[in-house]
Motif scaffolding. Structure first.
Motif, PDB file in Angstrom:
ATOM      1  N   GLY A 126      45.031  45.943  35.296  1.00 23.50           N
ATOM      2  CA  GLY A 126      43.932  46.325  36.132  1.00 23.50           C
ATOM      3  C   GLY A 126      42.600  45.739  35.279  1.00 23.50           C
ATOM      4  O   GLY A 126      41.627  45.101  35.829  1.00 23.50           O
ATOM      5  N   PHE A 127      42.832  45.982  33.957  1.00 21.93           N
ATOM      6  CA  PHE A 127      41.528  45.280  32.958  1.00 21.93           C
ATOM      7  C   PHE A 127      41.442  43.751  33.269  1.00 21.93           C
ATOM      8  O   PHE A 127      40.226  43.548  33.168  1.00 21.93           O
ATOM      9  N   GLY A 128      42.689  43.453  33.015  1.00 25.28           N
ATOM     10  CA  GLY A 128      42.740  41.914  33.165  1.00 25.28           C
ATOM     11  C   GLY A 128      42.149  41.327  34.542  1.00 25.28           C
ATOM     12  O   GLY A 128      41.542  40.342  34.843  1.00 25.28           O
ATOM     13  N   ILE A 129      42.460  42.322  35.820  1.00 33.42           N
ATOM     14  CA  ILE A 129      41.840  41.667  37.034  1.00 33.42           C
ATOM     15  C   ILE A 129      40.277  42.011  37.143  1.00 33.42           C
ATOM     16  O   ILE A 129      39.591  41.277  37.313  1.00 33.42           O
ATOM     17  N   PHE A 130      39.926  43.237  36.245  1.00 28.63           N
ATOM     18  CA  PHE A 130      38.524  43.583  36.249  1.00 28.63           C
ATOM     19  C   PHE A 130      37.825  42.499  35.378  1.00 28.63           C
ATOM     20  O   PHE A 130      36.640  42.075  36.197  1.00 28.63           O
ATOM     21  N   THR A 131      38.232  41.951  34.530  1.00 30.23           N
ATOM     22  CA  THR A 131      37.500  41.040  33.785  1.00 30.23           C
ATOM     23  C   THR A 131      37.682  39.641  34.148  1.00 30.23           C
ATOM     24  O   THR A 131      37.082  38.580  33.708  1.00 30.23           O
ATOM     25  N   GLY A 132      38.765  39.448  35.015  1.00 31.91           N
ATOM     26  CA  GLY A 132      39.083  37.984  35.304  1.00 31.91           C
ATOM     27  C   GLY A 132      39.106  37.824  36.906  1.00 31.91           C
ATOM     28  O   GLY A 132      37.806  37.312  37.395  1.00 31.91           O
ATOM     29  N   LYS A 133      40.111  37.824  37.663  1.00 30.62           N
ATOM     30  CA  LYS A 133      40.222  37.413  38.949  1.00 30.62           C
ATOM     31  C   LYS A 133      39.057  38.143  40.001  1.00 30.62           C
ATOM     32  O   LYS A 133      38.450  37.546  40.733  1.00 30.62           O
ATOM     33  N   ALA A 164      31.066  41.280  35.735  1.00 29.76           N
ATOM     34  CA  ALA A 164      29.768  40.521  35.910  1.00 29.76           C
ATOM     35  C   ALA A 164      28.582  41.495  35.996  1.00 29.76           C
ATOM     36  O   ALA A 164      27.438  41.077  35.593  1.00 29.76           O
ATOM     37  N   CYS A 165      28.949  42.480  36.979  1.00 34.96           N
ATOM     38  CA  CYS A 165      27.968  43.650  37.032  1.00 34.96           C
ATOM     39  C   CYS A 165      28.359  45.060  36.084  1.00 34.96           C
ATOM     40  O   CYS A 165      27.286  45.398  35.915  1.00 34.96           O
ATOM     41  N   HIS A 166      29.472  45.245  35.927  1.00 32.68           N
ATOM     42  CA  HIS A 166      29.695  46.439  35.411  1.00 32.68           C
ATOM     43  C   HIS A 166      30.302  45.907  33.932  1.00 32.68           C
ATOM     44  O   HIS A 166      31.465  45.782  33.670  1.00 32.68           O
ATOM     45  N   SER A 167      29.382  45.885  33.111  1.00 31.62           N
ATOM     46  CA  SER A 167      29.405  45.162  31.757  1.00 31.62           C
ATOM     47  C   SER A 167      30.422  45.735  30.716  1.00 31.62           C
ATOM     48  O   SER A 167      30.345  47.139  30.647  1.00 31.62           O
ATOM     49  N   ASP A 192      46.613  48.381  40.415  1.00 31.70           N
ATOM     50  CA  ASP A 192      46.260  48.188  39.001  1.00 31.70           C
ATOM     51  C   ASP A 192      44.740  48.341  38.793  1.00 31.70           C
ATOM     52  O   ASP A 192      44.306  48.960  37.866  1.00 31.70           O
ATOM     53  N   LEU A 193      43.880  47.964  39.594  1.00 31.15           N
ATOM     54  CA  LEU A 193      42.645  47.737  39.489  1.00 31.15           C
ATOM     55  C   LEU A 193      42.050  49.445  39.423  1.00 31.15           C
ATOM     56  O   LEU A 193      41.088  49.719  38.706  1.00 31.15           O
ATOM     57  N   VAL A 194      42.508  49.915  40.451  1.00 30.21           N
ATOM     58  CA  VAL A 194      42.094  51.449  40.595  1.00 30.21           C
ATOM     59  C   VAL A 194      42.900  52.371  39.453  1.00 30.21           C
ATOM     60  O   VAL A 194      42.089  53.175  38.924  1.00 30.21           O
ATOM     61  N   ASP A 195      43.889  52.104  38.864  1.00 32.99           N
ATOM     62  CA  ASP A 195      44.498  52.532  37.763  1.00 32.99           C
ATOM     63  C   ASP A 195      43.507  52.593  36.499  1.00 32.99           C
ATOM     64  O   ASP A 195      43.354  53.336  35.845  1.00 32.99           O
ATOM     65  N   PHE A 196      43.147  51.205  36.553  1.00 34.41           N
ATOM     66  CA  PHE A 196      42.065  50.892  35.515  1.00 34.41           C
ATOM     67  C   PHE A 196      40.821  51.718  35.343  1.00 34.41           C
ATOM     68  O   PHE A 196      40.305  52.447  34.432  1.00 34.41           O
ATOM     69  N   MET A 197      40.183  51.839  36.822  1.00 40.35           N
ATOM     70  CA  MET A 197      38.974  52.692  36.858  1.00 40.35           C
ATOM     71  C   MET A 197      39.143  54.076  36.351  1.00 40.35           C
ATOM     72  O   MET A 197      38.365  54.817  36.090  1.00 40.35           O
TER      73      MET A 197
END
Length: 652
Positions: free
Chosen positions: A463-470, A475-478, A608-613
């Motif tokens: 999820g971190f990879g998706i958050f910072t990539g795709k 870009a907003c949540h630095s 995965d993105l939700v799990d990261f958050m």
């Protein structure tokens, strides 16, 4: 006679199980279930299948004539239940059902999850002919579908046993007659196949036009994915309960949509507080946060923090002594309000925006959703004077009231070197407490900033990879090299405000009226009885710049799993809904922020993105909540300016 019936249904079963749809006259076979779907199925997990009602029970006969109930056969599995009779000759009737079931049974050979979770049941509505042995013989014709999974062929002992079952499933069966009016061997009925979940809830009903193995499998996979998400949420909650016992609402509503939901309310008397050293926390922020920016004219002190804490929980700061800051910013609900999309102030007055969390507000240079204040000292007075929040008529009214309350005597002077209560010192005290509510040292922080690989799950790492990539969320949540605020102190138009202003809503809205029971209500009815949403054009109301319409502040994502519902108006209830919203590219409008675009995320990527958050919950949440529980709740008592002794009240 029986031999003729057996010969007929054996022929039909063999044809259905081996049929090649392309080789048969299309004027005879028109049901989609015999061929390829003519449309693309929606992505698994991208839609909802809410319960349609209860699946009924009834007594049936299995092989060897043994009596069982339907519930016993369901056996806590997902079930496809079909009503058939063995001598049916209508290829778009019972043979279609058996053909689709055969396809699903064959798919079970390649899909262990499908084989383990789904059971097929074909129930005859012709008990006179379809005895248990006949149904067993009928089922043998489909043995080539493989041994994976279960497909059971059952009947009933009599029409008397059958009728209640047919009635409960709204199955109307009529015996066909010949030209002379005599009953013949055929039946007339409307084909309906029921998808039933382990809680005995009907999740879908398939007619001829929608009975297709690919569609059914897609539906089941969607439900299973939602079940997995719910299980993960409950599992996370159980873990959270061990390490973060206080950081949840007093009435835990996890699984509320299930009929098995049982309230998990907590006795307030058992939620004992423990005072924390907030000054030490503020002076040494948890892992993942930078040093707190502290105004030169309002340095932190223990006395200021304690005074601000007392003010934050004091109901007497409102016009009628009933409402405190903490009633919108509830400590155990992420210092927001999980129960309300938009805040409710004094006397139930509506507030048009969601209560933002107070966590880590020390780092914000823009406060309120529209960024109209720049310091916590200034922000404090907004709710105190807002007519729909704490409703005080003036600054002087608040100050005079505090001066007359005995338990504030000397506190301002001690905190501010002899200065008494004033507009400035009251704002400074409240700001000092809020500034100390910093929370981090989350699993993400331990993984990112200490290299602890075990701190973060594989899913959260993806999820971190998706958050910072795709997905480009960063870009907003630095996220910085040494710390991460997960915000940019900017305002953006995502389309949420535009949608509300332009009233872009579906014709129907799903409403949960009880655990596991939802109804769709026409939007027109809601508009008739509901309060009309107030106009809200965001940052434009502050700047009067047309380009600022529907811009709202980027919130920090720290502790985001605790701060539902989301967006400035609380219109998105879960993190999954938030991810779906951004995956769709927000709501298009002429001022949509260029960073907002369709993302094309798969179901796994969304999960995965939700799990990261969820990995962003700070380790000190319990400490801050327990400290809040220890704070005195200011209430009207003897000696207060509003106190009226009961015996002195004169009823008129």
């Amino acid at each position: 006679m029986v031999f003729r019936f057996i010969k007929t249904f054996l022929f039909a079963a063999i044809v259905v199980s081996t049929v090649d749809a392309d080789s048969i006259n299309p004027s005879i076979i028109s049901a989609p279930g015999y061929g390829e779907l003519a449309y693309k199925l929606p992505e698994i997990g991208s839609y909802q299948l809410p319960p349609l009602g209860e699946a009924s029970n009834g007594e049936v006969l299995i092989a060897e004539g043994e009596r069982r109930t339907l519930y016993e056969l369901f056996n806590d599995k997902y079930v496809l239940l079909a009503f058939i009779y063995s001598t049916c000759s209508d290829v778009n009737g019972c043979p279609l059902t058996s053909h689709v079931f055969y396809k699903i049974k064959s798919a079970m050979k390649r899909d262990q999850e499908l084989a383990g979770r789904l059971k097929l049941i074909s129930l005859s509505f012709d008990p006179e002919v379809d005895t248990p042995s006949v149904m067993e013989l009928y089922g043998n014709n489909f043995r080539y579908a493989g041994s994976a999974g279960e497909w059971q062929f059952v009947t009933t002992a009599s029409h008397q046993n059958l009728e209640p079952i047919l009635k409960s499933y709204n199955q109307v069966i009529l015996r066909e007659t010949d030209s002379s009016g005599r009953m013949n061997v055929g039946y007339s009925h409307v084909l309906r196949v029921f998808l039933i979940d382990p809680e005995k809830k009907i999740r879908n009903i398939y007619s001829v036009d929608f009975l297709h193995h690919d569609l059914i499998i897609n539906d089941l996979k969607t439900i299973l994915q939602q079940e997995q998400r719910r299980g993960e949420t409950i599992k996370l909650a159980m873990v959270s309960q061990q390490t973060s016992q206080l950081s949840k609402p007093g009435d835990n509503k996890l699984g509320y949509e299930l009929s098995s939901y049982v309230t998990d309310s907590q006795d307030l008397a058992l939620r004992k507080g423990e005072k924390a050293d907030l000054l030490a926390i503020a002076n040494n922020p948890p892992l993942g946060l930078p040093a707190i920016p502290i105004p030169a004219d309002n340095p932190l002190s223990r006395e200021k923090i304690d005074l601000g804490r007392k003010l934050f929980y004091d109901r007497r700061l409102s016009l009628n002594d009933t409402f405190s800051c903490a009633m919108c910013h509830v400590p155990e609900q992420g210092f927001t309000s999980n129960e309300l999309a938009m805040a409710v102030g004094i006397e139930g007055r509506s507030v048009r925006r969601n209560s933002p969390s107070v966590y880590n507000s020390a780092y914000s240079n823009l406060l309120f959703h529209d960024g109209r204040e720049e310091t916590l000292e200034q922000q404090a007075w907004g709710p105190l004077l807002a007519n729909n929040e704490m409703a005080n008529p003036s600054i002087g009214y608040v100050l005079n009231k505090i001066r007359q309350i005995d338990d504030y005597h000397g506190l301002f002077e001690a905190a501010f070197d002899g200065r008494g209560v004033s507009m400035e010192t009251l704002g400074m005290a409240l700001a000092s407490y809020q500034r100390a509510l910093v929370s981090a040292d989350s699993p993400f922080d331990r993984w990112r900033y200490t290299g602890d690989e075990a701190a973060l799950s594989k899913s959260a790492k993806r999820g971190f990879g998706i958050f910072t990539g795709k997905a480009g969320c960063v870009a907003c949540h630095s996220i910085g090299v040494q710390s991460a605020l997960f915000m940019d102190d900017q305002l953006h138009n995502t389309g949420i405000g535009y949608r509300e202003s332009m009233r872009i809503f579906p014709d129907k809205q799903q409403v949960t009226v009880a655990p596991g029971i939802t109804i769709d209500i026409d939007r027109a009815i809601i508009d008739q009885v509901g309060e009309k949403p107030p106009t809200d054009v965001g940052r434009y109301e502050v700047t009067q710049n047309p380009h600022d319409r529907w811009k709202y502040k980027t919130p920090s994502l720290r502790n985001v799993d605790l701060t539902a519902p989301y967006m400035h108006n609380g219109s998105l209830s879960t993190l999954h809904e938030v991810v779906d919203f951004y995956d769709q590219g927000g709501v298009p409008n002429e001022l949509l922020d260029p960073l907002i675009r369709p993302l094309g995320l798969s179901s796994q990527e969304k999960s995965d993105l939700v799990d990261f958050m969820r990995s962003l919950t700070g380790s000190n949440v319990d400490t801050l909540v327990a400290d809040a529980f220890d704070a005195p709740i200011g209430d009207v008592g003897e000696g207060d300016p509003s106190w009226v002794h009961g015996s002195e009240v004169e009823l008129r």
